[in-house]
Structure formats: C-alpha cells, structure tokens
Design an enzyme around this catalytic site. Structure first.
Site, PDB file in Angstrom:
ATOM      1  N   GLU A 149      16.189  -8.391  -4.789  1.00 55.51           N
ATOM      2  CA  GLU A 149      16.608  -8.927  -3.496  1.00 55.51           C
ATOM      3  C   GLU A 149      18.124  -8.887  -3.285  1.00 55.51           C
ATOM      4  OE1 GLU A 149      14.635  -9.377  -1.195  1.00 55.51           O
ATOM      5  OE2 GLU A 149      12.690  -9.781  -2.069  1.00 55.51           O
ATOM      6  N   TYR A 180       7.633 -13.152   1.535  1.00 60.04           N
ATOM      7  CA  TYR A 180       7.138 -12.994   2.899  1.00 60.04           C
ATOM      8  C   TYR A 180       7.196 -11.567   3.425  1.00 60.04           C
ATOM      9  CZ  TYR A 180      12.163 -13.367   3.494  1.00 60.04           C
ATOM     10  OH  TYR A 180      13.514 -13.184   3.368  1.00 60.04           O
ATOM     11  N   GLY A 181       7.634 -10.614   2.615  1.00 55.31           N
ATOM     12  CA  GLY A 181       7.772  -9.239   3.087  1.00 55.31           C
ATOM     13  C   GLY A 181       7.173  -8.240   2.126  1.00 55.31           C
ATOM     14  N   LEU A 215       7.257  -7.967  -0.962  1.00 54.88           N
ATOM     15  CA  LEU A 215       6.744  -8.508  -2.221  1.00 54.88           C
ATOM     16  C   LEU A 215       5.380  -9.173  -2.061  1.00 54.88           C
ATOM     17  CD1 LEU A 215      10.051  -9.988  -3.645  1.00 54.88           C
ATOM     18  CD2 LEU A 215       8.667  -8.226  -4.749  1.00 54.88           C
TER      19      LEU A 215
END
Length: 163
Positions: A97, A27-28, A30
C-alpha cells in the site's frame, strides 16, 4: 452487536505458533476474488478471513484508476473484507500500500452488525477489538485529482458496473 469483542467467524487454521495480532479492513484490490487477494490467501498462516462488512457512513471512496482510495469526511459506508493478520503480513500489506507515502494505515469505524461471516465450516473464535481495526487511507492531504467518487462505497460492485 456493536460492543462485540469476539466473534466465532473465520476460516483456515493458522499454525499454532503464529500470532494473528491485527484486524485489517480491505476495500479494493485486496478484497476476496480481486487481483491482490492472494497476498491474504485463506491458506496462509499469516492471515485469516473473517467476513465481509461495512463501515459506519463516515467516509468517501474514489476510483483513482487501478485501485480505490478512501478518505475521512464523508457520508458513505464502505464495503470491504475483514482479515486478522500477523505482524509479518501487516508489514507486507504496508509495503504493497506504499505506507506512508501513498497510503497511511489508520483505524476505521466498522459496523459489525453488517458482517457477513465466512462460510467456512471451521468456526474458531477470533478476537476482534472494534476500537482498533486498521484500514489504508489516501495519504495525499490535498486530495488533488480525486474526481471519480464511488457513491455506493463498494469498489468491487462499481468496477463490475463500469465494464
């Protein structure tokens, strides 16, 4: 479409001997066209883009500077991309992450009725277990310093509007 177990969306054919075992929701940074997306590049045999999708409205998203984070206990639908990845790629993503120190990888509830499938010509069948889609959640249980909430749940849109 809520009980969908398979879909016909995807692109780029992985090598025949490569197993894409896990579905991840990103959601960011990536997401497609974002700075870390080359890790999930479409030409990789270790990942395959499925499409853009939203979660059920059960989360909160925050901008923590160079990247976002999401938390449970909210009422926002988060916008992101679904990928099917190999175990090798999943280990790479965990390292990027910062699992388990910065983020934790947990299941997330996706609303498959919102999916915008890949626009690629190759529509190979991809199995999606809707009860086991992984996402990266903020690992700090105290949530200290999380003040910039992304109300829309779409980090890419939010960053474009912030410029």
């Amino acid at each position: 479409m809520d009980n969908l177990e398979t879909s016909n969306w995807g692109n780029s054919s992985p090598q025949k001997n490569e197993k894409l075992t896990t579905t991840v929701f990103v959601y960011g940074s990536l997401r497609r066209d974002q700075r870390l997306n080359p890790v999930l590049a479409d030409h990789s045999a270790d990942s395959r883009y499925i499409g853009q999708v939203k979660t059920h409205p059960l989360y909160k998203m925050y901008d923590v500077g160079a990247f976002p984070c999401i938390l449970r206990q909210g009422d926002t639908a988060i916008v992101g991309d679904l990928y099917k990845v190999s175990n090798k790629k999943l280990r790479d993503l965990d390292m990027i992450e910062g699992v388990p120190n910065l983020y934790t990888r947990e299941t997330i509830e996706i609303d498959l009725d919102t999916i915008i499938p890949s626009d690629c010509d190759c529509k190979e069948e991809i199995e999606i277990d809707v009860s086991n889609i992984n996402a990266y959640f903020w690992g700090d249980n105290d949530h200290i310093g999380l003040t910039n909430q992304v109300e829309s749940g779409d980090y890419v849109e939010y960053r474009m509007m912030s410029r």
